[in-house]
Design a protein around this motif. Structure first.
Motif, short mmCIF file in Angstrom:
data_model
loop_
_atom_site.label_atom_id
_atom_site.label_comp_id
_atom_site.label_asym_id
_atom_site.label_seq_id
_atom_site.Cartn_x
_atom_site.Cartn_y
_atom_site.Cartn_z
N ILE A 24 0.84 -1.20 0.00
CA ILE A 24 0.00 0.00 0.00
C ILE A 24 0.87 1.25 0.00
O ILE A 24 0.53 2.24 -0.64
CB ILE A 24 -1.00 -0.02 1.17
CG1 ILE A 24 -2.04 -1.12 0.92
CG2 ILE A 24 -1.68 1.34 1.33
CD1 ILE A 24 -3.15 -1.20 1.92
N VAL B 251 -9.24 -2.60 3.04
CA VAL B 251 -8.71 -3.58 2.10
C VAL B 251 -9.65 -4.78 2.14
O VAL B 251 -9.79 -5.42 3.19
CB VAL B 251 -7.28 -4.02 2.48
CG1 VAL B 251 -6.77 -5.08 1.52
CG2 VAL B 251 -6.33 -2.82 2.51
N TRP C 61 -7.56 -1.33 7.23
CA TRP C 61 -6.17 -1.65 6.85
C TRP C 61 -5.29 -1.89 8.06
O TRP C 61 -4.25 -2.52 7.96
CB TRP C 61 -5.60 -0.61 5.91
CG TRP C 61 -5.21 0.72 6.50
CD1 TRP C 61 -5.81 1.38 7.54
CD2 TRP C 61 -4.14 1.55 6.08
NE1 TRP C 61 -5.19 2.58 7.76
CE2 TRP C 61 -4.16 2.71 6.89
CE3 TRP C 61 -3.19 1.46 5.09
CZ2 TRP C 61 -3.25 3.75 6.74
CZ3 TRP C 61 -2.28 2.49 4.95
CH2 TRP C 61 -2.31 3.62 5.76
N TYR D 296 1.09 -3.82 3.88
CA TYR D 296 0.25 -4.87 3.29
C TYR D 296 0.67 -5.11 1.84
O TYR D 296 0.78 -4.17 1.05
CB TYR D 296 -1.23 -4.48 3.35
CG TYR D 296 -2.12 -5.45 2.61
CD1 TYR D 296 -2.42 -6.69 3.17
CD2 TYR D 296 -2.62 -5.15 1.35
CE1 TYR D 296 -3.20 -7.60 2.48
CE2 TYR D 296 -3.41 -6.06 0.66
CZ TYR D 296 -3.70 -7.28 1.23
OH TYR D 296 -4.47 -8.18 0.54
N ILE E 249 -0.18 -6.12 -1.71
CA ILE E 249 -1.39 -6.14 -2.52
C ILE E 249 -1.44 -7.42 -3.35
O ILE E 249 -0.44 -7.83 -3.96
CB ILE E 249 -1.42 -4.89 -3.43
CG1 ILE E 249 -1.47 -3.63 -2.55
CG2 ILE E 249 -2.60 -4.95 -4.39
CD1 ILE E 249 -1.30 -2.34 -3.32
N ASP F 201 -7.54 -7.45 -5.24
CA ASP F 201 -7.85 -6.73 -3.99
C ASP F 201 -8.71 -5.52 -4.29
O ASP F 201 -8.54 -4.86 -5.32
CB ASP F 201 -6.57 -6.26 -3.28
CG ASP F 201 -5.96 -7.30 -2.37
OD1 ASP F 201 -6.61 -8.33 -2.11
OD2 ASP F 201 -4.83 -7.07 -1.92
N ILE G 166 -9.40 -1.95 -2.68
CA ILE G 166 -8.90 -0.99 -1.69
C ILE G 166 -9.75 0.26 -1.80
O ILE G 166 -9.90 0.85 -2.87
CB ILE G 166 -7.40 -0.69 -1.92
CG1 ILE G 166 -6.60 -2.01 -1.85
CG2 ILE G 166 -6.90 0.31 -0.88
CD1 ILE G 166 -5.17 -1.88 -2.24
#
Length: 91
Positions: free
Chosen positions: A28, A61, A66, A74, A76, A80, A82
């Motif tokens: 992220i 997420v 998060w 994190y 990805i 995903d 977000i």
């Protein structure tokens, strides 16, 4: 993007992106840098503070806060979802 955050991203609520291939995994933290360079259209100070999102921006997420998945660190995964929600508003 919602809660007004979409206003900073050309008034577009949903962006489906394919991140460029790189040797390291996408986190992220790296995504935020990429977003600043590629999606953020105005007033970055209302979305980013240093290398993270500004206080008052809720990050989810896959519908989980998060903070539960490692925040900036994190990694990805493909598909995903977000979400960035601004909880900041005028009064």
């Amino acid at each position: 993007f919602s809660g007004g955050a979409e206003l900073l991203f050309d008034h577009i609520k949903k962006h489906q992106v394919s991140l460029p291939q790189q040797n390291d995994k996408w986190t992220i933290k790296k995504l935020l840098i990429w977003m600043k360079d590629n999606l953020l259209k105005e007033r970055p100070e209302l979305f980013l503070q240093g290398e993270t999102v500004r206080p008052g921006i809720l990050v989810l997420v896959n519908e989980a806060d998060w903070e539960l998945v490692g925040e900036l660190d994190y990694e990805i995964q493909d598909k995903d979802k977000i979400v960035f929600i601004s909880t900041l508003h005028g009064g």
